[in-house]
Design a protein around this motif. Structure first.
Motif, short mmCIF file in Angstrom:
data_model
loop_
_atom_site.label_atom_id
_atom_site.label_comp_id
_atom_site.label_asym_id
_atom_site.label_seq_id
_atom_site.Cartn_x
_atom_site.Cartn_y
_atom_site.Cartn_z
N VAL A 1 -7.96 2.57 7.52
CA VAL A 1 -8.22 1.16 7.88
C VAL A 1 -9.56 1.04 8.59
O VAL A 1 -10.33 0.11 8.32
CB VAL A 1 -7.05 0.58 8.71
CG1 VAL A 1 -7.39 -0.82 9.22
CG2 VAL A 1 -5.77 0.55 7.88
N THR A 2 -9.88 1.99 9.47
CA THR A 2 -11.18 1.97 10.13
C THR A 2 -12.31 2.05 9.10
O THR A 2 -13.29 1.29 9.17
CB THR A 2 -11.30 3.14 11.12
OG1 THR A 2 -10.32 2.98 12.14
CG2 THR A 2 -12.69 3.20 11.75
N ASN A 3 -12.17 2.94 8.12
CA ASN A 3 -13.20 3.07 7.09
C ASN A 3 -13.31 1.80 6.26
O ASN A 3 -14.42 1.41 5.88
CB ASN A 3 -12.93 4.28 6.21
CG ASN A 3 -13.24 5.58 6.91
OD1 ASN A 3 -13.84 5.61 7.97
ND2 ASN A 3 -12.79 6.67 6.32
N ALA A 4 -12.19 1.16 5.95
CA ALA A 4 -12.23 -0.09 5.19
C ALA A 4 -12.99 -1.16 5.96
O ALA A 4 -13.79 -1.90 5.38
CB ALA A 4 -10.82 -0.57 4.87
N VAL A 5 -12.76 -1.24 7.26
CA VAL A 5 -13.41 -2.25 8.08
C VAL A 5 -14.89 -1.91 8.29
O VAL A 5 -15.75 -2.77 8.15
CB VAL A 5 -12.68 -2.39 9.44
CG1 VAL A 5 -13.45 -3.26 10.41
CG2 VAL A 5 -11.27 -2.94 9.22
N ARG A 6 -15.20 -0.65 8.59
CA ARG A 6 -16.58 -0.26 8.92
C ARG A 6 -17.48 -0.06 7.71
O ARG A 6 -18.67 -0.37 7.77
CB ARG A 6 -16.57 1.03 9.73
CG ARG A 6 -15.94 0.87 11.09
CD ARG A 6 -15.92 2.18 11.81
NE ARG A 6 -17.08 2.21 12.68
CZ ARG A 6 -17.48 3.30 13.32
NH1 ARG A 6 -16.87 4.43 13.15
NH2 ARG A 6 -18.52 3.24 14.11
N HIS A 7 -16.91 0.50 6.63
CA HIS A 7 -17.76 0.90 5.50
C HIS A 7 -17.39 0.22 4.18
O HIS A 7 -18.15 0.31 3.23
CB HIS A 7 -17.67 2.42 5.28
CG HIS A 7 -17.93 3.22 6.51
ND1 HIS A 7 -19.16 3.27 7.13
CD2 HIS A 7 -17.10 3.99 7.26
CE1 HIS A 7 -19.07 4.05 8.20
NE2 HIS A 7 -17.85 4.50 8.30
N GLY A 8 -16.23 -0.42 4.12
CA GLY A 8 -15.74 -0.93 2.84
C GLY A 8 -15.81 -2.43 2.68
O GLY A 8 -15.19 -2.99 1.78
N GLY A 9 -16.52 -3.11 3.55
CA GLY A 9 -16.65 -4.55 3.42
C GLY A 9 -15.45 -5.33 3.91
O GLY A 9 -15.34 -6.53 3.69
N GLY A 10 -14.52 -4.67 4.57
CA GLY A 10 -13.35 -5.35 5.13
C GLY A 10 -12.06 -4.93 4.44
O GLY A 10 -12.05 -4.52 3.29
N LEU A 11 -10.99 -5.07 5.17
CA LEU A 11 -9.66 -4.73 4.67
C LEU A 11 -9.15 -5.85 3.78
O LEU A 11 -9.13 -7.01 4.18
CB LEU A 11 -8.71 -4.50 5.85
CG LEU A 11 -7.31 -4.04 5.53
CD1 LEU A 11 -7.33 -2.64 4.93
CD2 LEU A 11 -6.46 -4.03 6.80
N VAL A 12 -8.75 -5.52 2.56
CA VAL A 12 -8.22 -6.49 1.62
C VAL A 12 -6.71 -6.36 1.49
O VAL A 12 -6.00 -7.34 1.32
CB VAL A 12 -8.89 -6.33 0.23
CG1 VAL A 12 -8.26 -7.24 -0.80
CG2 VAL A 12 -10.38 -6.58 0.34
N GLY A 13 -6.20 -5.14 1.58
CA GLY A 13 -4.76 -4.92 1.46
C GLY A 13 -4.33 -3.65 2.16
O GLY A 13 -5.12 -2.73 2.35
N PHE A 14 -3.07 -3.63 2.56
CA PHE A 14 -2.53 -2.48 3.28
C PHE A 14 -1.03 -2.41 3.02
O PHE A 14 -0.35 -3.42 2.99
CB PHE A 14 -2.80 -2.65 4.78
CG PHE A 14 -2.13 -1.61 5.62
CD1 PHE A 14 -0.95 -1.90 6.29
CD2 PHE A 14 -2.65 -0.33 5.73
CE1 PHE A 14 -0.33 -0.95 7.06
CE2 PHE A 14 -2.04 0.62 6.50
CZ PHE A 14 -0.87 0.32 7.16
N ASP A 15 -0.53 -1.19 2.83
CA ASP A 15 0.91 -1.00 2.66
C ASP A 15 1.28 0.42 3.04
O ASP A 15 0.46 1.34 2.90
CB ASP A 15 1.33 -1.28 1.22
CG ASP A 15 2.84 -1.41 1.07
OD1 ASP A 15 3.52 -1.76 2.05
OD2 ASP A 15 3.34 -1.13 -0.03
N VAL A 16 2.49 0.59 3.53
CA VAL A 16 3.06 1.90 3.79
C VAL A 16 4.43 1.91 3.13
O VAL A 16 5.25 1.03 3.39
CB VAL A 16 3.22 2.17 5.30
CG1 VAL A 16 3.97 3.47 5.55
CG2 VAL A 16 1.87 2.19 5.99
N THR A 17 4.63 2.86 2.22
CA THR A 17 5.95 3.01 1.60
C THR A 17 6.50 4.36 2.04
O THR A 17 5.75 5.34 2.14
CB THR A 17 5.88 2.93 0.06
OG1 THR A 17 4.95 3.90 -0.41
CG2 THR A 17 5.44 1.55 -0.39
N ALA A 18 7.79 4.39 2.31
CA ALA A 18 8.39 5.61 2.84
C ALA A 18 9.75 5.87 2.22
O ALA A 18 10.50 4.94 1.93
CB ALA A 18 8.52 5.48 4.35
#
Length: 146
Positions: free
Chosen positions: A69-86
């Motif tokens: 998530v840090t990399n998405a925010v800092r280097h990827g132009g922002g977070l577009v989607g996120f999910d955790v499946t378990a």
């Protein structure tokens, strides 16, 4: 041996093509489920999803969530989607951002510099990493742990 030399020596090489696949045809829709606005919110969601799981698996997952998530925010132009499946003994973290640039490892310089340690750590913790290029642009990174 200095701390910088130890860090440079111990830094892993980027995973080869067998570990990371960029698949333009791979479409993942579950990655849009939650869009946390902060890294702490992503960790909180992961922690809730992993309630009752092995503590080491939870810790590894939270590290991966933080880094991706840090990399998405800092280097990827922002977070577009996120999910955790378990499911018992196995977790997949999916993060989508706006960039098509693949993660990379910074070559060691011999100096102790901040940054560049997150992706190698994700690679060490992951059993499998898949990177897909969704039709809407950007990339989705799926990391399996456990």
């Amino acid at each position: 041996m200095s701390e910088a030399e130890v860090q440079a020596r111990d830094r892993p090489e980027p995973p080869d093509a067998h570990d990371v696949r960029a698949a333009a045809h791979d479409v993942r829709t579950t990655v849009h489920e939650v869009r946390p606005s902060a890294i702490a919110q992503a960790r909180d969601l992961a922690r809730r999803r992993l309630r009752g799981f092995d503590a080491r698996l939870v810790d590894d997952c939270l590290l991966v969530v933080s880094e991706l998530v840090t990399n998405a925010v800092r280097h990827g132009g922002g977070l577009v989607g996120f999910d955790v499946t378990a499911r018992p003994g196995h977790v997949t973290v999916s993060v989508r951002d706006r960039s098509t640039t693949l993660p990379s490892t910074i070559p060691p310089t011999g100096q102790w510099l901040p940054g560049g340690y997150g992706w190698p750590m994700v690679c060490r913790l992951a059993k499998k990493i898949t990177i897909s290029m969704p039709p809407g642009g950007g990339k989705a990174i799926h990391v399996s742990i456990g």
